[in-house]
Design a protein around this motif. Structure first.
Motif, PDB file in Angstrom:
ATOM      1  N   ILE A  15       0.965  -1.275  -0.187  1.00 41.75           N
ATOM      2  CA  ILE A  15       0.114   0.118  -0.085  1.00 41.75           C
ATOM      3  C   ILE A  15       0.954   1.192  -0.106  1.00 41.75           C
ATOM      4  CG2 ILE A  15      -1.829   1.308   1.371  1.00 41.75           C
ATOM      5  CD1 ILE A  15      -2.733  -1.254   2.406  1.00 41.75           C
ATOM      6  N   ALA A  16       1.931   1.150   0.732  1.00 40.03           N
ATOM      7  CA  ALA A  16       2.834   2.559   0.820  1.00 40.03           C
ATOM      8  C   ALA A  16       3.559   2.769  -0.503  1.00 40.03           C
ATOM      9  CB  ALA A  16       3.990   2.260   1.878  1.00 40.03           C
ATOM     10  N   ASP A  69       2.552   1.932  -3.625  1.00 36.32           N
ATOM     11  CA  ASP A  69       1.405   2.250  -4.195  1.00 36.32           C
ATOM     12  C   ASP A  69       0.962   3.626  -4.189  1.00 36.32           C
ATOM     13  OD1 ASP A  69       1.403  -0.280  -5.520  1.00 36.32           O
ATOM     14  OD2 ASP A  69      -0.282  -0.989  -4.415  1.00 36.32           O
ATOM     15  N   SER A  70       1.017   4.234  -2.864  1.00 38.12           N
ATOM     16  CA  SER A  70       0.791   5.559  -2.613  1.00 38.12           C
ATOM     17  C   SER A  70       1.964   6.242  -3.117  1.00 38.12           C
ATOM     18  CB  SER A  70       0.653   5.467  -1.045  1.00 38.12           C
ATOM     19  OG  SER A  70      -0.501   4.652  -0.703  1.00 38.12           O
ATOM     20  N   VAL A  71       3.018   5.850  -2.799  1.00 39.77           N
ATOM     21  CA  VAL A  71       4.123   6.856  -3.266  1.00 39.77           C
ATOM     22  C   VAL A  71       4.256   6.781  -4.836  1.00 39.77           C
ATOM     23  CG1 VAL A  71       6.605   7.092  -3.559  1.00 39.77           C
ATOM     24  CG2 VAL A  71       5.642   6.436  -1.160  1.00 39.77           C
ATOM     25  N   LYS A  72       4.239   5.770  -5.584  1.00 42.58           N
ATOM     26  CA  LYS A  72       4.126   5.794  -6.996  1.00 42.58           C
ATOM     27  C   LYS A  72       2.950   6.506  -7.715  1.00 42.58           C
ATOM     28  CE  LYS A  72       7.015   2.017  -7.792  1.00 42.58           C
ATOM     29  NZ  LYS A  72       7.916   2.728  -8.421  1.00 42.58           N
ATOM     30  N   SER A  73       1.830   6.599  -6.819  1.00 45.79           N
ATOM     31  CA  SER A  73       0.852   7.514  -7.250  1.00 45.79           C
ATOM     32  C   SER A  73       0.949   9.219  -7.426  1.00 45.79           C
ATOM     33  CB  SER A  73      -0.488   7.065  -6.487  1.00 45.79           C
ATOM     34  OG  SER A  73      -0.255   7.698  -5.231  1.00 45.79           O
ATOM     35  N   VAL A  74       2.003   9.075  -6.838  1.00 50.64           N
ATOM     36  CA  VAL A  74       2.293  10.602  -6.654  1.00 50.64           C
ATOM     37  C   VAL A  74       3.548  10.860  -7.471  1.00 50.64           C
ATOM     38  CG1 VAL A  74       3.138  12.630  -5.173  1.00 50.64           C
ATOM     39  CG2 VAL A  74       1.276  11.070  -4.467  1.00 50.64           C
ATOM     40  N   VAL A  75       4.539  10.165  -7.472  1.00 49.93           N
ATOM     41  CA  VAL A  75       5.912  10.328  -7.908  1.00 49.93           C
ATOM     42  C   VAL A  75       6.155   9.110  -8.485  1.00 49.93           C
ATOM     43  CG1 VAL A  75       8.289  10.827  -7.631  1.00 49.93           C
ATOM     44  CG2 VAL A  75       6.628  11.981  -6.120  1.00 49.93           C
ATOM     45  N   ARG A 107       1.739  12.176   1.924  1.00 49.93           N
ATOM     46  CA  ARG A 107       0.988  12.147   3.129  1.00 49.93           C
ATOM     47  C   ARG A 107      -0.343  11.901   2.966  1.00 49.93           C
ATOM     48  NH1 ARG A 107       1.701  16.609   7.216  1.00 49.93           N
ATOM     49  NH2 ARG A 107       0.423  15.159   8.481  1.00 49.93           N
ATOM     50  N   ASP A 108      -1.157  12.516   2.013  1.00 55.05           N
ATOM     51  CA  ASP A 108      -2.648  12.356   1.992  1.00 55.05           C
ATOM     52  C   ASP A 108      -2.933  11.051   1.381  1.00 55.05           C
ATOM     53  OD1 ASP A 108      -3.067  14.804   2.518  1.00 55.05           O
ATOM     54  OD2 ASP A 108      -3.108  15.664   0.776  1.00 55.05           O
ATOM     55  N   ALA A 109      -2.012  10.452   0.412  1.00 62.89           N
ATOM     56  CA  ALA A 109      -2.211   9.171  -0.093  1.00 62.89           C
ATOM     57  C   ALA A 109      -1.863   7.933   0.801  1.00 62.89           C
ATOM     58  CB  ALA A 109      -1.267   9.118  -1.372  1.00 62.89           C
ATOM     59  N   GLY A 136      -4.587   5.458   2.132  1.00 59.33           N
ATOM     60  CA  GLY A 136      -4.387   3.985   1.652  1.00 59.33           C
ATOM     61  C   GLY A 136      -4.274   3.217   3.045  1.00 59.33           C
ATOM     62  N   TYR A 137      -4.060   3.696   4.106  1.00 60.43           N
ATOM     63  CA  TYR A 137      -4.119   2.965   5.228  1.00 60.43           C
ATOM     64  C   TYR A 137      -5.089   3.248   6.401  1.00 60.43           C
ATOM     65  CZ  TYR A 137       0.672   1.125   4.384  1.00 60.43           C
ATOM     66  OH  TYR A 137       1.791   0.413   4.023  1.00 60.43           O
ATOM     67  N   HIS A 138      -6.004   4.208   5.772  1.00 59.04           N
ATOM     68  CA  HIS A 138      -7.510   4.431   6.450  1.00 59.04           C
ATOM     69  C   HIS A 138      -7.001   5.083   7.724  1.00 59.04           C
ATOM     70  CE1 HIS A 138      -9.546   2.416   3.253  1.00 59.04           C
ATOM     71  NE2 HIS A 138      -8.645   1.391   3.427  1.00 59.04           N
ATOM     72  N   VAL A 139      -6.227   6.061   7.905  1.00 58.54           N
ATOM     73  CA  VAL A 139      -6.062   6.863   9.140  1.00 58.54           C
ATOM     74  C   VAL A 139      -6.171   8.332   8.612  1.00 58.54           C
ATOM     75  CG1 VAL A 139      -4.507   5.018   9.895  1.00 58.54           C
ATOM     76  CG2 VAL A 139      -3.637   6.745   8.639  1.00 58.54           C
ATOM     77  N   SER A 140      -6.263   9.061   9.844  1.00 58.31           N
ATOM     78  CA  SER A 140      -6.383  10.538   9.479  1.00 58.31           C
ATOM     79  C   SER A 140      -4.584  11.186   9.062  1.00 58.31           C
ATOM     80  CB  SER A 140      -6.528  11.306  10.773  1.00 58.31           C
ATOM     81  OG  SER A 140      -5.781  11.149  11.732  1.00 58.31           O
ATOM     82  N   VAL A 141      -4.855  12.263   8.426  1.00 53.53           N
ATOM     83  CA  VAL A 141      -3.513  12.854   7.767  1.00 53.53           C
ATOM     84  C   VAL A 141      -2.601  13.362   9.140  1.00 53.53           C
ATOM     85  CG1 VAL A 141      -2.454  14.671   6.655  1.00 53.53           C
ATOM     86  CG2 VAL A 141      -4.388  13.555   5.758  1.00 53.53           C
ATOM     87  N   LYS A 142      -3.022  13.379  10.287  1.00 50.15           N
ATOM     88  CA  LYS A 142      -2.504  13.865  11.580  1.00 50.15           C
ATOM     89  C   LYS A 142      -1.608  12.568  11.902  1.00 50.15           C
ATOM     90  CE  LYS A 142      -5.747  17.291  13.519  1.00 50.15           C
ATOM     91  NZ  LYS A 142      -6.653  17.481  14.391  1.00 50.15           N
TER      92      LYS A 142
END
Length: 329
Positions: free
Chosen positions: A72-73, A75-81, A113-115, A119-125
């Motif tokens: 998930i991490a 994919d989240s990074v690759k979705s941005v960069v 951070r948003d991605a 992806g992990y279903h947590v708040s941005v904080k």
């Protein structure tokens, strides 16, 4: 326990002995093969894995994720960069996900951070980000190398002054370099990340190895100065045997708490700093025990075996021993 004590007494008195100095070619060959593997294999595998503190970059940490799927991490990074391949690891005993990337812009960091939060279903904080510049990493590297060189120079000078011979310094430094190369090589071969905590562990094991070597060398000096009927090599070998049980006991006593810290740091708490320091110490203590017994003392004997005074003294002792044997017959 009593039998082990008797075993130690037999080694100390010479009643029982291992021919460590006489088989030095075998020990040197093993050490050379291990050192060569420690240098070659990591580069064949693509080089050492340096931590973000050395190479610089961006780091994200997701606290209390709903699951620990590392893909998930990625994919989240690759979705941005898309052209960045992150390093993902589970830290804090499985309570957090750590993501490390190359240097990113502020906008890219915010988007990742948003991605990650989505992806992990947590708040941005619960997704923190930090950045370490390459300049800071270069400073850390330079300071580590400076500390290493300073330690080696001071150790060589102090040992030469204490034992009044530079050959003991050479033998001790070769053993120290053996320990350092082997420890670093294991990191490279197994793909462990080299962090500042690991470097601290490297420097610590040098002090441990040097202490153990000094104890053996002190016994060698005592044996070679007492005017016994033994040859120089036999006196060195006796000193190694006399301190063998002590070296093993010291290593075991040191390895037990270090192994406990390694287990707790790596598997229970997930504390990266504890794991990195204890891993370097664990490998280094094992390598240091070998180098003290099988490298430092035999190498010192080799360095001095061609000295005129040593050869002359050995011939006298061998001749005297032969005359005594003849008289007994």
């Amino acid at each position: 326990m009593a039998s082990f004590s008797n075993f130690g007494n037999d080694l100390y008195t010479g009643k029982r002995s291992f021919d460590i100095v006489g088989r030095r070619k075998l020990w040197f060959t093993i050490a050379i093969i291990a050192i060569a593997a420690s240098i070659v294999v990591p580069f064949v595998r693509g080089g050492f894995q340096f931590g973000i503190e050395f190479r610089g970059g961006s780091e994200f940490q997701v606290s209390q994720p709903k699951n620990l799927d590392q893909s998930i991490a990625v994919d989240s990074v690759k979705s941005v960069v898309g052209n960045v391949t992150p390093r993902v690891s589970i830290v804090n005993g499985g309570d957090s996900i750590r993501v490390q990337t190359d240097q990113l812009t502020s906008t890219e960091s915010d988007n990742i951070r948003d991605a990650l939060a989505a992806g992990y279903h947590v708040s941005v904080k619960k997704v923190t980000s930090s950045f370490i510049g390459a300049t800071w990493g270069a400073d850390i590297t330079r300071q580590a190398l400076t500390a290493l060189v300073t330690f080696i120079i001071l150790a060589a000078i102090i040992m030469a002054l204490y034992f009044r011979t530079w050959k003991m310094s050479i033998a001790a430094l070769v053993a120290l370099l053996h320990d350092l190369v082997i420890t670093a090589g294991v990191y490279g071969i197994l793909g462990f990340e080299v962090t500042p905590a690991a470097v601290i562990g490297f420097l610590t094991i040098l002090g441990y190895s040097l202490y153990d070597t000094v104890v053996v060398f002190d016994k060698i000096r005592e044996n070679t100065n007492e005017g016994s009927g033994r040859t120089f090599a036999a006196s060195v070998n006796l000193a190694v045997n006399q301190t063998l049980v002590r070296s093993i006991n010291t290593s075991v006593v040191a390895l037990l708490p270090v192994g406990s810290i390694l287990f707790i740091g790596a598997y229970v708490l997930g504390a990266g700093t504890l794991r990195d320091i204890s891993l370097a110490l664990f490998i280094g203590i094992l390598a240091g025990t070998y180098s003290t017994i099988f490298i430092a003392a035999p190498l010192y004997s080799t360095l001095r075996q061609n000295e005129t005074i040593v050869q002359r003294t050995d011939k006298k002792k061998v001749g005297a021993s032969a005359r005594v044997s003849g008289a007994v017959r």
